[in-house]
Write a protein that holds these residues in place. Structure first.
Motif, PDB file in Angstrom:
ATOM      1  N   ILE A 152       0.855  -1.092  -0.028  1.00 22.16           N
ATOM      2  CA  ILE A 152      -0.087  -0.080  -0.041  1.00 22.16           C
ATOM      3  C   ILE A 152       0.904   1.194  -0.034  1.00 22.16           C
ATOM      4  O   ILE A 152       1.643   1.505   0.976  1.00 22.16           O
ATOM      5  N   SER A 153       0.680   2.044  -0.954  1.00 29.64           N
ATOM      6  CA  SER A 153       1.653   3.124  -1.146  1.00 29.64           C
ATOM      7  C   SER A 153       0.937   4.352  -1.676  1.00 29.64           C
ATOM      8  O   SER A 153       0.214   4.097  -2.722  1.00 29.64           O
ATOM      9  N   GLY A 154       1.012   5.342  -1.014  1.00 23.93           N
ATOM     10  CA  GLY A 154       0.248   6.809  -1.439  1.00 23.93           C
ATOM     11  C   GLY A 154      -0.520   7.343  -0.403  1.00 23.93           C
ATOM     12  O   GLY A 154      -0.519   6.857   0.848  1.00 23.93           O
ATOM     13  N   THR A 155      -1.279   8.435  -0.687  1.00 24.29           N
ATOM     14  CA  THR A 155      -2.151   9.432   0.152  1.00 24.29           C
ATOM     15  C   THR A 155      -3.454   9.357  -0.297  1.00 24.29           C
ATOM     16  O   THR A 155      -3.613   9.934  -0.993  1.00 24.29           O
ATOM     17  N   PRO A 156      -4.341   8.418   0.295  1.00 26.94           N
ATOM     18  CA  PRO A 156      -5.850   8.147  -0.184  1.00 26.94           C
ATOM     19  C   PRO A 156      -6.512   9.425   0.042  1.00 26.94           C
ATOM     20  O   PRO A 156      -6.511   9.969   1.052  1.00 26.94           O
ATOM     21  N   ALA A 157      -7.402   9.838  -0.876  1.00 27.99           N
ATOM     22  CA  ALA A 157      -8.167  11.064  -0.713  1.00 27.99           C
ATOM     23  C   ALA A 157      -9.578  10.427   0.089  1.00 27.99           C
ATOM     24  O   ALA A 157     -10.117  11.549   0.878  1.00 27.99           O
ATOM     25  N   GLY A 158      -9.726   9.281   0.162  1.00 24.48           N
ATOM     26  CA  GLY A 158     -10.915   8.709   0.940  1.00 24.48           C
ATOM     27  C   GLY A 158     -10.706   7.434   1.794  1.00 24.48           C
ATOM     28  O   GLY A 158      -9.455   7.106   1.801  1.00 24.48           O
ATOM     29  N   ASN A 159     -11.655   7.209   2.756  1.00 27.93           N
ATOM     30  CA  ASN A 159     -11.432   5.966   3.458  1.00 27.93           C
ATOM     31  C   ASN A 159     -11.488   4.782   2.402  1.00 27.93           C
ATOM     32  O   ASN A 159     -12.543   4.295   2.191  1.00 27.93           O
ATOM     33  N   ASP A 160     -10.523   4.451   1.784  1.00 31.91           N
ATOM     34  CA  ASP A 160     -10.552   3.513   0.590  1.00 31.91           C
ATOM     35  C   ASP A 160     -10.426   2.004   1.047  1.00 31.91           C
ATOM     36  O   ASP A 160      -9.429   1.700   1.957  1.00 31.91           O
ATOM     37  N   TYR A 161     -11.113   1.148   0.237  1.00 29.71           N
ATOM     38  CA  TYR A 161     -10.693  -0.223   0.157  1.00 29.71           C
ATOM     39  C   TYR A 161      -9.328  -0.375  -0.668  1.00 29.71           C
ATOM     40  O   TYR A 161      -9.360   0.051  -1.775  1.00 29.71           O
ATOM     41  N   VAL A 162      -8.428  -1.105  -0.060  1.00 25.31           N
ATOM     42  CA  VAL A 162      -7.269  -1.404  -0.860  1.00 25.31           C
ATOM     43  C   VAL A 162      -7.122  -2.942  -1.111  1.00 25.31           C
ATOM     44  O   VAL A 162      -6.156  -3.335  -2.024  1.00 25.31           O
ATOM     45  N   PHE A 163      -7.844  -3.862  -0.473  1.00 18.99           N
ATOM     46  CA  PHE A 163      -7.870  -5.219  -0.804  1.00 18.99           C
ATOM     47  C   PHE A 163      -9.413  -5.796  -0.136  1.00 18.99           C
ATOM     48  O   PHE A 163      -9.730  -5.477   0.843  1.00 18.99           O
ATOM     49  N   THR A 164      -9.821  -6.740  -1.033  1.00 21.61           N
ATOM     50  CA  THR A 164     -10.933  -7.440  -0.914  1.00 21.61           C
ATOM     51  C   THR A 164     -10.789  -8.803  -1.184  1.00 21.61           C
ATOM     52  O   THR A 164     -10.161  -8.994  -2.360  1.00 21.61           O
ATOM     53  N   SER A 165     -11.198  -9.544  -0.370  1.00 15.41           N
ATOM     54  CA  SER A 165     -11.267 -11.221  -0.652  1.00 15.41           C
ATOM     55  C   SER A 165     -12.483 -11.857  -0.637  1.00 15.41           C
ATOM     56  O   SER A 165     -13.330 -11.653   0.434  1.00 15.41           O
ATOM     57  N   ASN A 166     -12.947 -12.717  -1.655  1.00 16.95           N
ATOM     58  CA  ASN A 166     -14.100 -13.450  -1.453  1.00 16.95           C
ATOM     59  C   ASN A 166     -14.053 -14.509  -0.601  1.00 16.95           C
ATOM     60  O   ASN A 166     -12.867 -15.005  -0.556  1.00 16.95           O
ATOM     61  N   ALA A 167     -15.039 -15.248   0.007  1.00 17.11           N
ATOM     62  CA  ALA A 167     -15.046 -16.552   0.890  1.00 17.11           C
ATOM     63  C   ALA A 167     -14.867 -17.492  -0.010  1.00 17.11           C
ATOM     64  O   ALA A 167     -14.676 -17.444  -1.268  1.00 17.11           O
TER      65      ALA A 167
END
Length: 127
Positions: A1-16
């Motif tokens: 994860i690299s950077g300065t997000p403008a919002g409360n962002d999702y950076v990773f999502t995994s399915n079950a």
């Protein structure tokens, strides 16, 4: 994860997956690096809502319990070494195991610099 997000962002999502254990004791992640805000991790329930785990200040190995809301309070500075974050799940009964839905997501807080590596995510079976 690299950077300065403008919002409360999702950076990773995994399915079950159906191969997840019926009872999960904990989920562990190895995290290395620094961030001006912390992380919030969502663990999804069978109804699509989710448990919220807020990592908080992170400098050494840490165990985190679920919380009422997502927040990004705290800073991360692991001294360029991997530290273990353990999500305590032994009392959670309705974790999603259906592959058509989300299982786990990682979120970052807005307006803070992130420079993190996340590795070795493990699901640990419980009794």
């Amino acid at each position: 994860i690299s950077g300065t997000p403008a919002g409360n962002d999702y950076v990773f999502t995994s399915n079950a997956t159906e191969t997840l254990p019926a009872k999960i004791k904990e989920i562990t992640l190895m995290i290395k690096g620094s961030a001006g805000k912390s992380l919030s991790i969502n663990l999804y329930k069978t109804d699509g809502t989710f448990y919220k785990f807020n990592v908080g200040d992170l400098k050494k190995d840490s165990t985190v319990n679920d919380s009422e809301t997502n927040n990004y309070n705290g800073i991360i500075d692991t001294g360029d070494k991997y530290v273990k974050v353990t999500l305590s799940c032994s009392t959670l009964t309705d974790i999603n195991r259906n592959s058509s839905g989300n299982f786990l997501a990682i979120k970052v807080g807005k307006g803070a610099a992130y420079n993190l590596d996340i590795d070795d995510i493990k699901v640990v079976e419980g009794n």
